[in-house]
Design a protein around this motif. Structure first.
Motif, PDB file in Angstrom:
ATOM      1  N   HIS A   1       4.037 -10.531  13.523  1.00 42.47           N
ATOM      2  CA  HIS A   1       3.395 -10.582  12.371  1.00 42.47           C
ATOM      3  C   HIS A   1       2.406 -11.302  12.528  1.00 42.47           C
ATOM      4  CE1 HIS A   1       6.614  -8.122   9.931  1.00 42.47           C
ATOM      5  NE2 HIS A   1       7.175  -8.825  10.914  1.00 42.47           N
TER       6      HIS A   1
ATOM      7  N   SER B   1      -0.380  -4.120   4.951  1.00 38.76           N
ATOM      8  CA  SER B   1      -0.266  -4.160   5.739  1.00 38.76           C
ATOM      9  C   SER B   1      -0.650  -2.813   7.238  1.00 38.76           C
ATOM     10  CB  SER B   1       1.052  -4.830   6.056  1.00 38.76           C
ATOM     11  OG  SER B   1       1.854  -3.901   6.001  1.00 38.76           O
TER      12      SER B   1
ATOM     13  N   TYR C   1       2.883  -5.818  13.464  1.00 33.43           N
ATOM     14  CA  TYR C   1       2.339  -5.670  11.445  1.00 33.43           C
ATOM     15  C   TYR C   1       0.999  -6.628  11.196  1.00 33.43           C
ATOM     16  CZ  TYR C   1       6.266  -2.638  11.069  1.00 33.43           C
ATOM     17  OH  TYR C   1       7.670  -2.469  10.741  1.00 33.43           O
TER      18      TYR C   1
ATOM     19  N   HIS D   1      -1.225  -7.899   7.937  1.00 29.84           N
ATOM     20  CA  HIS D   1      -0.899  -7.813   6.736  1.00 29.84           C
ATOM     21  C   HIS D   1      -2.176  -8.588   6.566  1.00 29.84           C
ATOM     22  CE1 HIS D   1       3.559  -7.833   6.666  1.00 29.84           C
ATOM     23  NE2 HIS D   1       3.206  -8.388   7.321  1.00 29.84           N
TER      24      HIS D   1
END
Ligand SMILES: [Zn+2]
Ligand SMILES: [Zn+2]
Length: 380
Positions: free
Chosen positions: A269, A307, A327, A329
């Motif tokens: 992330h 995202s 991912y 965001h």
């Protein structure tokens, strides 16, 4: 008079083998490890019964109606000889006089021992966890002594047979018990049970047969490992004793944190700051990933908190094919540094959109203004 046959649960005409078998079965069932302390009293009865019926002379005496234990002082045989001692002989010692003997007659112990397992830590970056990495680790390991080749003896000498046990490794002694005299067996104290002694230990290894040196070991760290993962390198640990096999080497992983990417399982992330204009108009933005530069599509009208998934750009899966996802965001950035000209354009935009605001609310300062702006939009 005690019914010893009933105690052992056998017929009066039971054979010697049947008596012994019944006794063994009960002794195992009543063993403190199995029955706990509750079995102790019952075992004493069973042991007493076997003392009589397991001995043909005492048994015939008993069969004639005389309890031989009553005449020999009953518990006499047990005095100074605890319950545990008896069990030690039967279950631990495997000595000659025990009805359990024969199964595990002890000889001299082998000096040969497997080498120990060794644990070493390796620190890796998140990127190395994503793709896997080859690493050299430094570790102290036991090696076979080159002077004595692991024999522990000074050059030109060899082990000698132990004179105390004649090379048997064990010494025997006679002891009294509930069952009469029993032979107990224990490791020879002179040679430690090995049956041999080393008269002149090797000086280079102090008679240990091994020396310790620093090794550099190459480790293939696979993708997907994480803090706490242990990689086992079979047979790469300490050398065995006296020719025994090597132990294993374990490499324990410590994964360092990353400033940009956060790992959650196999996924990564990160946060990408998107200008307000790009979020409103749509754009394509470049991000630096572990796989190099990637393009993220910012759709027109993107909200903060949206995202974007970049499939297959996450962490390699440990011992499985494929990788997790990345991912991105999106954090929509509201400008706080508008020039007069930019502010004027924004004002015009607001007018066009029917979102005119009180003059004071357009001042370019922190959060208070922001919250009032949001309030204004709500009441639109
Ligand atoms: Zn040596
Ligand atoms: Zn000995």
């Amino acid at each position: 008079m005690n019914d010893y046959y009933a105690t052992l649960g056998i017929e009066r005409n039971a054979s010697e083998t049947e008596i012994k078998k019944a006794y063994r079965k009960l002794a195992r069932e009543l063993h403190p490890d199995v029955a706990g302390p509750a079995g102790e009293e019952r075992f004493k009865e069973v042991a007493a019964a076997y003392e009589v019926l397991g001995n043909s002379e005492k048994r015939s005496q008993y069969d004639r109606g005389v309890d031989p234990r009553a005449h020999s002082g009953g518990q006499g045989g047990a005095q100074g000889f605890g319950f545990e001692d008896i069990f030690e002989q039967f279950f631990g010692g495997g000595g000659g006089g025990s009805p359990f003997g024969g199964g595990q007659q002890r000889g001299p112990a082998s000096r040969t021992q497997r080498g120990g397992d060794t644990l070493v830590q390796a620190s890796i970056s998140l990127k190395e966890a994503v793709f896997g990495v080859e690493r050299q680790v430094q570790v102290d390991l036991a090696d076979v002594c080159s002077t004595c080749s692991g024999s522990c003896c000074a050059p030109g000498t060899s082990p000698q047979q132990c004179s105390q046990c004649n090379g048997q490794g064990v010494v025997q002694r006679m002891a009294r018990s509930l069952l009469g005299n029993v032979m107990t067996t224990s490791p020879c104290p002179a040679c430690g049970g090995y049956g041999t002694t080393i008269p002149s230990p090797c000086g280079d290894c102090s008679g240990q047969g091994r020396t310790h040196t620093r090794h550099t070991v190459k480790v293939d760290i696979p993708a997907g490992v994480e803090t706490g993962t242990r990689i086992r390198l079979a047979g790469r640990g300490d050398a065995g004793v006296a020719g025994g096999p090597k132990g294993d080497l374990y490499v324990e992983i410590r994964e360092k944190g990353d400033e940009v990417f956060e790992r959650r399982g196999d996924d990564l992330h990160c946060t990408l700051e998107v200008p307000m204009t790009a979020a409103a108009l749509g754009a394509q933005m470049a991000v630096d990933t572990f796989d190099g530069e990637q393009h993220v599509d910012i759709r027109q009208g993107t909200h903060a908190g949206t995202s974007v998934k970049l499939k297959g750009l996450g962490v390699g899966k440990l011992q499985r094919a494929g990788r997790g996802d990345l991912y991105v965001h999106l954090d929509v950035h509201t400008p706080t540094d508008l020039t007069d000209e930019q502010a004027e354009l924004m004002r015009q935009l607001a007018t066009l959109r029917g979102e005119e605001l009180p003059e004071a609310n357009l001042a370019p300062i922190g959060g208070g203004v922001f919250s009032r702006l949001r309030g204004a939009f709500k009441t639109r």
